[in-house]
Design an enzyme around this catalytic site. Sequence first.
Site, short mmCIF file in Angstrom:
data_model
loop_
_atom_site.label_atom_id
_atom_site.label_comp_id
_atom_site.label_asym_id
_atom_site.label_seq_id
_atom_site.Cartn_x
_atom_site.Cartn_y
_atom_site.Cartn_z
N ARG A 33 -6.79 -5.86 4.73
CA ARG A 33 -6.59 -4.79 3.86
C ARG A 33 -7.50 -3.61 4.23
N LEU A 34 -8.15 -3.58 5.15
CA LEU A 34 -9.27 -2.53 5.58
C LEU A 34 -8.34 -1.20 5.92
N ALA A 35 -7.33 -1.24 6.44
CA ALA A 35 -6.70 -0.23 6.86
C ALA A 35 -6.48 0.71 5.60
N LEU A 63 -1.62 13.46 20.16
CA LEU A 63 -2.43 12.71 21.25
C LEU A 63 -2.25 11.15 21.11
N PHE A 88 0.78 -1.18 -0.14
CA PHE A 88 0.12 -0.14 -0.01
C PHE A 88 0.94 1.17 -0.03
N TRP A 89 1.75 1.32 1.02
CA TRP A 89 2.46 2.49 1.12
C TRP A 89 3.37 2.98 -0.09
N LEU A 138 -6.60 5.58 14.06
CA LEU A 138 -6.99 4.42 13.03
C LEU A 138 -6.90 3.13 13.76
N CYS A 139 -8.33 2.58 13.61
CA CYS A 139 -8.33 1.27 14.58
C CYS A 139 -9.37 0.37 13.66
N VAL A 140 -8.74 -0.86 13.70
CA VAL A 140 -9.58 -1.95 13.17
C VAL A 140 -9.88 -3.12 14.24
S1 NHW Z 1 -0.95 4.94 15.05
C1 NHW Z 1 -1.83 3.80 15.73
C2 NHW Z 1 -2.63 2.92 14.65
N1 NHW Z 1 -3.56 2.07 15.26
C3 NHW Z 1 -3.15 0.88 15.73
O1 NHW Z 1 -2.09 0.65 15.98
C4 NHW Z 1 -4.48 0.10 16.69
C5 NHW Z 1 -4.16 -1.51 16.66
N2 NHW Z 1 -4.14 -1.91 15.37
C6 NHW Z 1 -4.97 -1.92 14.33
O2 NHW Z 1 -6.04 -1.17 14.61
C7 NHW Z 1 -1.79 6.46 14.84
C8 NHW Z 1 -4.57 -2.18 12.68
O3 NHW Z 1 -3.64 -3.17 12.98
C9 NHW Z 1 -4.36 -1.29 11.86
C10 NHW Z 1 -3.91 -1.82 10.54
C11 NHW Z 1 -5.65 -0.37 11.70
C12 NHW Z 1 -3.27 -0.08 12.41
N3 NHW Z 1 -0.45 3.73 9.98
O4 NHW Z 1 -5.83 -3.70 7.12
P1 NHW Z 1 -4.50 -4.05 7.08
C13 NHW Z 1 -2.80 6.65 13.87
O5 NHW Z 1 -3.79 6.39 13.93
C14 NHW Z 1 -0.45 -0.60 6.89
C15 NHW Z 1 -0.63 3.49 8.93
O6 NHW Z 1 -4.31 -5.61 6.26
P2 NHW Z 1 -4.44 -4.09 9.78
C16 NHW Z 1 -2.04 7.06 12.66
C17 NHW Z 1 0.61 -1.48 6.96
O7 NHW Z 1 1.81 -1.06 6.84
N4 NHW Z 1 -0.51 2.41 8.28
O8 NHW Z 1 -3.99 -4.30 8.38
C18 NHW Z 1 -2.71 6.56 11.33
C19 NHW Z 1 0.00 -2.21 5.39
O9 NHW Z 1 0.30 -1.43 4.48
P3 NHW Z 1 1.56 -1.91 3.58
C20 NHW Z 1 -0.29 1.29 8.79
O10 NHW Z 1 -3.43 -4.66 10.66
C21 NHW Z 1 -1.89 7.08 10.03
C22 NHW Z 1 -1.69 -2.09 5.55
O11 NHW Z 1 -1.78 -0.85 6.74
C23 NHW Z 1 -0.35 1.21 10.01
O12 NHW Z 1 -5.71 -5.21 9.64
C24 NHW Z 1 -2.58 6.39 8.84
C25 NHW Z 1 -2.05 -3.17 6.15
O13 NHW Z 1 -3.48 -3.11 6.36
C26 NHW Z 1 -0.49 2.59 10.69
N5 NHW Z 1 -0.25 2.57 12.08
O14 NHW Z 1 -4.88 -2.84 10.21
C27 NHW Z 1 -2.09 7.24 7.62
N6 NHW Z 1 -0.54 0.14 10.60
O15 NHW Z 1 2.00 -0.62 2.58
C28 NHW Z 1 -2.53 8.68 7.46
C29 NHW Z 1 -0.30 -0.87 9.42
O16 NHW Z 1 2.66 -2.34 4.33
C30 NHW Z 1 -2.06 9.31 6.02
N7 NHW Z 1 -0.41 0.11 8.49
O17 NHW Z 1 0.95 -3.19 2.66
C31 NHW Z 1 -2.57 10.39 5.64
C32 NHW Z 1 -4.13 10.48 5.35
C33 NHW Z 1 -4.89 11.77 5.12
C34 NHW Z 1 -4.18 12.75 3.80
C35 NHW Z 1 -4.70 13.95 3.92
C36 NHW Z 1 -3.89 15.13 2.65
C1 EN5 Z 2 -0.54 8.21 18.02
N1 EN5 Z 2 -0.67 9.36 18.21
O1 EN5 Z 2 4.95 0.69 23.01
C2 EN5 Z 2 0.05 7.26 19.05
N2 EN5 Z 2 4.63 2.31 24.82
O2 EN5 Z 2 8.09 3.16 25.60
C3 EN5 Z 2 0.47 5.82 18.96
N3 EN5 Z 2 6.73 0.75 27.45
O3 EN5 Z 2 5.14 2.18 27.60
C4 EN5 Z 2 1.78 5.74 19.09
N4 EN5 Z 2 6.69 -4.17 26.45
O4 EN5 Z 2 9.07 0.95 28.46
C5 EN5 Z 2 2.10 3.98 19.65
N5 EN5 Z 2 8.67 0.38 30.24
C6 EN5 Z 2 3.56 3.89 20.21
C7 EN5 Z 2 3.61 3.54 21.49
C8 EN5 Z 2 2.97 2.25 21.69
C9 EN5 Z 2 3.10 1.69 23.26
C10 EN5 Z 2 4.45 1.52 24.01
C11 EN5 Z 2 6.17 2.12 25.41
C12 EN5 Z 2 6.68 3.26 25.24
C13 EN5 Z 2 6.02 1.84 26.86
C14 EN5 Z 2 7.00 0.42 28.97
C15 EN5 Z 2 6.19 -0.71 29.26
C16 EN5 Z 2 6.64 -1.99 28.28
C17 EN5 Z 2 6.18 -2.98 28.73
C18 EN5 Z 2 6.64 -4.25 28.01
C19 EN5 Z 2 8.33 0.76 29.30
C20 EN5 Z 2 9.88 0.77 31.02
C21 EN5 Z 2 9.88 1.69 31.89
C22 EN5 Z 2 11.07 1.63 32.83
C23 EN5 Z 2 10.92 2.78 34.08
C24 EN5 Z 2 11.98 2.78 34.88
C25 EN5 Z 2 13.16 3.52 34.32
C26 EN5 Z 2 13.58 2.31 33.04
C27 EN5 Z 2 12.34 2.38 31.99
#
Ligand code: NHW
Ligand code: EN5
Length: 388
Positions: free
Chosen positions: A149-151, A388, A4-5, A139-141
């Site tokens: 590939r819903l993301a 955030l 995708f990317w 972003l959450c699925v």
């Molecule tokens: S980062 C937090 C994102 N959320 C989570 O990690 C929650 C737990 N995980 C999930 O819900 C903050 C799923 O695993 C998600 C992926 C939904 C993450 N950003 O549907 P597929 C944000 O919200 C790519 C971007 O099969 P899945 C920022 C992955 O590399 N892309 O995967 C969001 C692959 O692409 P590739 C991500 O696990 C920014 C494709 O998704 C990603 O069921 C968004 C796979 O899709 C991530 N965090 O769902 C971009 N994680 O190229 C905004 C995975 O490798 C861009 N992927 O094939 C800008 C848009 C606006 C533009 C306006 C001009």
């Molecule tokens: C988008 N706006 O991994 C946000 N957190 O270090 C999405 N670790 O809490 C961003 N694994 O190191 C998502 N303890 C990115 C962050 C996802 C969450 C994440 C990390 C960041 C975290 C903790 C717990 C680890 C648990 C096992 C960690 C060690 C702390 C210790 C305290 C005393 C001094 C040494 C370090």
Amino acid sequence: NYAFWSTQPVSQFGEEASTSSSDNGPIDTPKTVADIRQAPNSLPDNFHWDNCDIDDDKQLTEVYDLLCQHYVEDDENMFRFAYSPEFLRWALKPPGTRSEWLCGVRVTSSGKLVAFISGIPMQTRVDAQELPMVEINFLCVHKKLRHKRLAPVLIKEITRRVNLAGIWQAVYTAGVLLPRPAAEAQYWHRTLNPRKLVAVGFSRLAPRMTVARAVKLYRLPAAPASPGVRPMARADVPAVAALLARHLARYRLAPVLSEAEVAHWLLPLPDVVHSYVVEGEGGAITDMLSFYTLPSSVINNTEYNTLKAAYMFYTVAATIPLSKLLNDALILAHTTGHDVFNALDIFENGEVLRDLKFGIGDGKLRYYLYNWRVGKTLVPSEVGLVML
Ligand code: NHW
Ligand code: EN5
């Protein structure tokens, strides 16, 4: 190999690095709103798009429940972010929000919310260029719908909706590595409640360290040390906006905030955002500090369900040394019941975190720009944006 990317207007890994900010600029060929498709992207059968109206408590609860059960976890799946409903209302409804940028996916037969992505408008400066952008977040699925590939569908749909408003750039952060970070920051953690952090496995005791010794090591005074620290009030908004604007001008990536936005993002909200100002002689606002409350669910623990974390937000140390101001933030986070204080090595933080007894975390945070190339990768101390 990013199926995708590699198709998106983002910096790709193979591209040659530049050393000059004069190579900054858009990646896509310029478009106008008339070029953008009016029809939504199609979803698989039995799913439909639905804008989430978070002023409606029922829909807010649905978004909260989805994120609380399916949003970001650490690499060992011990903790999961648990943004509170009040936090989500704050995070998703700043000045200028549009209902179509709180984009949900529901199962048609049951109505269940199973995916979400959000955008909020934010004027953003990268080096000398100020651009109207959106910040993409939450972003959450649903776990049962992963890897289908819903993301990419959600990302393309929010892109279309943002483009229809004449906005062509976005900023987002993620823990995962994608093509290609504009900056890579490191999480640091300052223990406030050692007993609990050890009990839930957030931290481990170093060899020869006991809980009693850790309690003593991390003990903090009951009140801030800087004279004149008090909660920010509405009357402080113009002064805080001016102080913050002057400060953010020093970074290569930073938001450009109106007074209305400063009021929204910084006026205190209980257990959401905590902001304090330092009032000098004669009433001038000389410094400010802020942090937000983001609890995490503790996934497999019999003793505790949640960890209450404070995250450093915007802080301006103009007359007080940053280490003293941040120590006051630690004190205030501790007295308001937080278990740990988290910060990134952005701003000037890298220089003071070690002295304040922060330890390095196991997580990184990458900053990304959509449709904007930054010639020269930013080092963390050039980042002046908190998401955030
Ligand atoms: S980062 C937090 C994102 N959320 C989570 O990690 C929650 C737990 N995980 C999930 O819900 C903050 C799923 O695993 C998600 C992926 C939904 C993450 N950003 O549907 P597929 C944000 O919200 C790519 C971007 O099969 P899945 C920022 C992955 O590399 N892309 O995967 C969001 C692959 O692409 P590739 C991500 O696990 C920014 C494709 O998704 C990603 O069921 C968004 C796979 O899709 C991530 N965090 O769902 C971009 N994680 O190229 C905004 C995975 O490798 C861009 N992927 O094939 C800008 C848009 C606006 C533009 C306006 C001009
Ligand atoms: C988008 N706006 O991994 C946000 N957190 O270090 C999405 N670790 O809490 C961003 N694994 O190191 C998502 N303890 C990115 C962050 C996802 C969450 C994440 C990390 C960041 C975290 C903790 C717990 C680890 C648990 C096992 C960690 C060690 C702390 C210790 C305290 C005393 C001094 C040494 C370090």
